[in-house]
Design a protein around this motif. Sequence first.
Motif, PDB file in Angstrom:
ATOM      1  N   ASN A 144       0.955  -1.340  -0.301  1.00 38.05           N
ATOM      2  CA  ASN A 144       0.208  -0.281  -0.341  1.00 38.05           C
ATOM      3  C   ASN A 144       0.804   1.230   0.324  1.00 38.05           C
ATOM      4  O   ASN A 144      -0.031   2.285  -0.395  1.00 38.05           O
ATOM      5  CB  ASN A 144      -0.830   0.343   1.015  1.00 38.05           C
ATOM      6  CG  ASN A 144      -2.148  -1.062   1.296  1.00 38.05           C
ATOM      7  OD1 ASN A 144      -2.475  -1.356   0.633  1.00 38.05           O
ATOM      8  ND2 ASN A 144      -2.216  -1.807   2.318  1.00 38.05           N
ATOM      9  N   ARG A 145       2.009   0.696  -0.164  1.00 39.47           N
ATOM     10  CA  ARG A 145       2.611   1.901   0.231  1.00 39.47           C
ATOM     11  C   ARG A 145       3.671   2.544  -1.106  1.00 39.47           C
ATOM     12  O   ARG A 145       4.409   3.342  -1.572  1.00 39.47           O
ATOM     13  CB  ARG A 145       4.014   2.051   0.845  1.00 39.47           C
ATOM     14  CG  ARG A 145       3.483   2.416   2.810  1.00 39.47           C
ATOM     15  CD  ARG A 145       4.995   1.719   3.642  1.00 39.47           C
ATOM     16  NE  ARG A 145       5.381   2.351   4.015  1.00 39.47           N
ATOM     17  CZ  ARG A 145       5.914   3.663   4.231  1.00 39.47           C
ATOM     18  NH1 ARG A 145       4.626   3.570   5.433  1.00 39.47           N
ATOM     19  NH2 ARG A 145       6.264   4.596   5.056  1.00 39.47           N
ATOM     20  N   GLN A 147       3.931   2.735  -5.356  1.00 37.99           N
ATOM     21  CA  GLN A 147       3.205   3.457  -6.705  1.00 37.99           C
ATOM     22  C   GLN A 147       3.584   2.052  -7.070  1.00 37.99           C
ATOM     23  O   GLN A 147       4.863   2.000  -8.285  1.00 37.99           O
ATOM     24  CB  GLN A 147       3.421   4.507  -6.381  1.00 37.99           C
ATOM     25  CG  GLN A 147       2.799   5.428  -6.150  1.00 37.99           C
ATOM     26  CD  GLN A 147       1.415   5.053  -5.741  1.00 37.99           C
ATOM     27  OE1 GLN A 147       0.380   5.706  -6.767  1.00 37.99           O
ATOM     28  NE2 GLN A 147       0.905   5.886  -5.001  1.00 37.99           N
ATOM     29  N   ALA A 149      -0.342   0.247  -6.301  1.00 38.00           N
ATOM     30  CA  ALA A 149      -0.289  -0.665  -5.005  1.00 38.00           C
ATOM     31  C   ALA A 149      -0.694  -1.778  -5.281  1.00 38.00           C
ATOM     32  O   ALA A 149      -1.769  -2.213  -4.706  1.00 38.00           O
ATOM     33  CB  ALA A 149      -1.210   0.339  -4.001  1.00 38.00           C
ATOM     34  N   GLY A 319      -5.456  -5.135   4.835  1.00 39.57           N
ATOM     35  CA  GLY A 319      -4.322  -5.169   3.619  1.00 39.57           C
ATOM     36  C   GLY A 319      -4.655  -5.939   2.388  1.00 39.57           C
ATOM     37  O   GLY A 319      -3.792  -5.451   1.471  1.00 39.57           O
ATOM     38  N   ASP A 331     -12.902  -2.074  -3.187  1.00 38.94           N
ATOM     39  CA  ASP A 331     -12.131  -1.561  -4.833  1.00 38.94           C
ATOM     40  C   ASP A 331     -11.384  -2.989  -5.099  1.00 38.94           C
ATOM     41  O   ASP A 331     -10.514  -3.588  -5.949  1.00 38.94           O
ATOM     42  CB  ASP A 331     -11.133  -1.278  -4.229  1.00 38.94           C
ATOM     43  CG  ASP A 331     -10.187  -2.110  -2.570  1.00 38.94           C
ATOM     44  OD1 ASP A 331     -10.461  -2.739  -2.389  1.00 38.94           O
ATOM     45  OD2 ASP A 331      -9.260  -1.142  -2.084  1.00 38.94           O
ATOM     46  N   ASP A 424      -3.635   2.158   9.000  1.00 45.39           N
ATOM     47  CA  ASP A 424      -4.396   1.952   7.869  1.00 45.39           C
ATOM     48  C   ASP A 424      -5.814   2.931   7.298  1.00 45.39           C
ATOM     49  O   ASP A 424      -6.319   2.880   6.202  1.00 45.39           O
ATOM     50  CB  ASP A 424      -5.597   0.582   8.482  1.00 45.39           C
ATOM     51  CG  ASP A 424      -5.014  -0.131   8.873  1.00 45.39           C
ATOM     52  OD1 ASP A 424      -3.565  -0.902   8.729  1.00 45.39           O
ATOM     53  OD2 ASP A 424      -5.730  -0.964   9.197  1.00 45.39           O
ATOM     54  N   PRO A 426      -5.226   5.587   5.112  1.00 47.24           N
ATOM     55  CA  PRO A 426      -4.804   6.115   4.171  1.00 47.24           C
ATOM     56  C   PRO A 426      -5.472   5.489   3.222  1.00 47.24           C
ATOM     57  O   PRO A 426      -6.101   6.175   2.371  1.00 47.24           O
ATOM     58  CB  PRO A 426      -3.187   5.769   4.172  1.00 47.24           C
ATOM     59  CG  PRO A 426      -2.748   6.444   5.389  1.00 47.24           C
ATOM     60  CD  PRO A 426      -3.538   5.017   5.927  1.00 47.24           C
ATOM     61  N   TRP A 427      -5.486   4.218   3.085  1.00 47.59           N
ATOM     62  CA  TRP A 427      -6.286   3.240   2.592  1.00 47.59           C
ATOM     63  C   TRP A 427      -7.976   2.398   3.107  1.00 47.59           C
ATOM     64  O   TRP A 427      -8.837   1.643   1.919  1.00 47.59           O
ATOM     65  CB  TRP A 427      -5.736   2.340   2.218  1.00 47.59           C
ATOM     66  CG  TRP A 427      -4.924   1.449   2.738  1.00 47.59           C
ATOM     67  CD1 TRP A 427      -3.729   1.597   2.688  1.00 47.59           C
ATOM     68  CD2 TRP A 427      -4.964   0.450   3.500  1.00 47.59           C
ATOM     69  NE1 TRP A 427      -3.146   0.961   4.132  1.00 47.59           N
ATOM     70  CE2 TRP A 427      -4.362   0.088   4.526  1.00 47.59           C
ATOM     71  CE3 TRP A 427      -6.293  -0.722   3.889  1.00 47.59           C
ATOM     72  CZ2 TRP A 427      -3.900  -1.062   5.440  1.00 47.59           C
ATOM     73  CZ3 TRP A 427      -6.551  -1.376   4.396  1.00 47.59           C
ATOM     74  CH2 TRP A 427      -5.450  -2.045   5.486  1.00 47.59           C
ATOM     75  N   ASP A 430     -11.177   2.695   0.992  1.00 49.55           N
ATOM     76  CA  ASP A 430     -11.740   2.432  -0.125  1.00 49.55           C
ATOM     77  C   ASP A 430     -11.751   0.912  -0.336  1.00 49.55           C
ATOM     78  O   ASP A 430     -12.347   0.512  -1.035  1.00 49.55           O
ATOM     79  CB  ASP A 430      -9.616   2.368  -0.815  1.00 49.55           C
ATOM     80  CG  ASP A 430      -9.070   4.508  -1.287  1.00 49.55           C
ATOM     81  OD1 ASP A 430     -10.452   5.182  -1.268  1.00 49.55           O
ATOM     82  OD2 ASP A 430      -7.603   4.047  -1.625  1.00 49.55           O
ATOM     83  N   ARG A 431     -10.608   0.342   0.917  1.00 49.82           N
ATOM     84  CA  ARG A 431     -11.393  -1.035   0.561  1.00 49.82           C
ATOM     85  C   ARG A 431     -13.330  -1.490   1.391  1.00 49.82           C
ATOM     86  O   ARG A 431     -13.718  -2.199   0.726  1.00 49.82           O
ATOM     87  CB  ARG A 431     -10.386  -2.387   2.049  1.00 49.82           C
ATOM     88  CG  ARG A 431      -9.187  -1.909   2.184  1.00 49.82           C
ATOM     89  CD  ARG A 431      -8.542  -2.603   0.435  1.00 49.82           C
ATOM     90  NE  ARG A 431      -7.948  -3.661   1.271  1.00 49.82           N
ATOM     91  CZ  ARG A 431      -6.254  -2.499   0.756  1.00 49.82           C
ATOM     92  NH1 ARG A 431      -6.509  -1.981  -0.243  1.00 49.82           N
ATOM     93  NH2 ARG A 431      -5.020  -3.115   0.846  1.00 49.82           N
TER      94      ARG A 431
END
Length: 559
Positions: A144-145, A147, A149, A319, A331, A424, A426-427, A430-431
């Motif tokens: 997740n860190r 690019q 991800a 994650g 997602d 968690d 930051p994302w 999205d989950r």
Amino acid sequence: MLLTGLTAASSCGASEAPTEGAGTGEHAQPADLVLLGGAVMTMAPDQPAATAVAVRGRSIAYVGDDAGARVWIGPETRVIELAGRAVTPGLVDGHAHLYGQGAAMDGVDLAGAASEAEAAARAARMAATVPEGEWILGRAWDQNRWQPAAFPTRASLDAVVPERPVALRRVDGHALWANSAAMAAAGITAATPDPAGGRIVRDGAGTPTGVFIDAAMGLIGAAIPPVNAGARARRIRTAAAAAVATGLTGVHEMGIDDATLAVYRELARAGELPLRVYALLSYRPELIDGLSERAQILDEGEGMLTVRGIKMYADGALGSRGAALHRPYDDDPDNRGLVVTPPSEIERAARAAAAHGWQLAVHAIGDRANTAVLDAFAAAIQAAPDRDLRFRVEHAQILAAADIGRFGALGVLASMQPTHATSDMPWAEDRVGPERIRGAYAWRAVLAAGGRIVGGSDFPVEQVAPRYGLYAAVTRQDPAGQPPGGWYPDQRLSLDEAVRIFTVAPAYAAFAEARRGRLAVGFDADITVFDGPLAPDASLLSREAALTVVAGRVVYEAP
């Protein structure tokens, strides 16, 4: 050695007298240690604050003001002037992996790796230092860190470590990244089926890419050479030393096998554990089958080791999209996560644990997993209504609205980790989307509904130092202060509540509330002293442990 910035009014030398005004040893049995001038959070309802604590032997002899404490000073008493520094009951991590922390410290540290290439390069550097024939092991990569991800592949590891097996666990411990040599050693091919409760990540042609999720990690794990008792002991000692240096006086060790338990017992009997370990055995079906014959271990090594619980898994992690959800991931719309252990088996384990007086702790992150675990617990509790079970849900991370009140109603403990929320955030939305996120990391909601929260870190998933958990609990911000005002700030805790979930609550969860978790006369002398005052703000991040006392013994002192 004196504490940094603290004043010792008297050391332990028998020939040394207390400083003027310190007292004259008027008590018949002087204390071994007296702390004066502190900001003491006792967590005791009848005396929530004090300035002084006296310790005699393994117990607390006095809590109150400085004048009353001076009576306990004798010629051999060590007296420390705290000058307003904070003192709490000994902080306990209610969900940790102490042995796992030691193992992580032995291997490749992938924390903070900004890309797949950087993580692979770290593995290559470790390979250059490890003797031929040994596996390269490590932990803490987090896609997740990166690019993009996306999960890593064996190709990047093969490029830098082509001939030696490499196995690297994800930060949450719920996914493993392996190179081709490790897969060959484990006999993994395109024909290898996904195990129950696990998934082998594959490319479009069905070929394993090198990532194994949840139960599938065991396919690689089975090929890793076993660790001998000496190495296990070294790892425990290393991790324990790191833990007490942060102010921890105990941990709830979440899931160990019999080989690791044997080493813990040896260390406890030899007086070599510097902190208390409340350990839970790793679940396996045969353990449940033979539970009636299994003896519990209570306060071995003069109270340093207790084993009366079992840890099992209902699902995976958010994650790696292995957390079991009622509805698909926002997602990943074709995925509802993984059921690691069938609900029927969780209920069987819960009923057996209830019948034989064992505590059961079940990892549940997704809302579907939490519902299933609470259903299983409800059935077992109903079948054994007179038992004091204190069953636990580990993480209780994503909760359906209808399940939040069930913790308090059933007497089930919500074992939650504040830093998981801030790691968690930051994302996470999205989950699960904006609706389900309202029941995520919902500390205030659980407490408001009558539930009990046990605080922990899940280290080595998160950092060992409890100050990070305290900070996350009161701010819901990352160490950079983001987001402003906190992430879903209505779920924040007060400072008193934050300290409580790391003191009173772990003691209750370990059936030790009558002697630990508070600073009160007669309680075990487990004490954490900080290097300054505690406040519900960013200053917590710089607050170090100055002194850690376990069973009346100083086990860490700041240099």
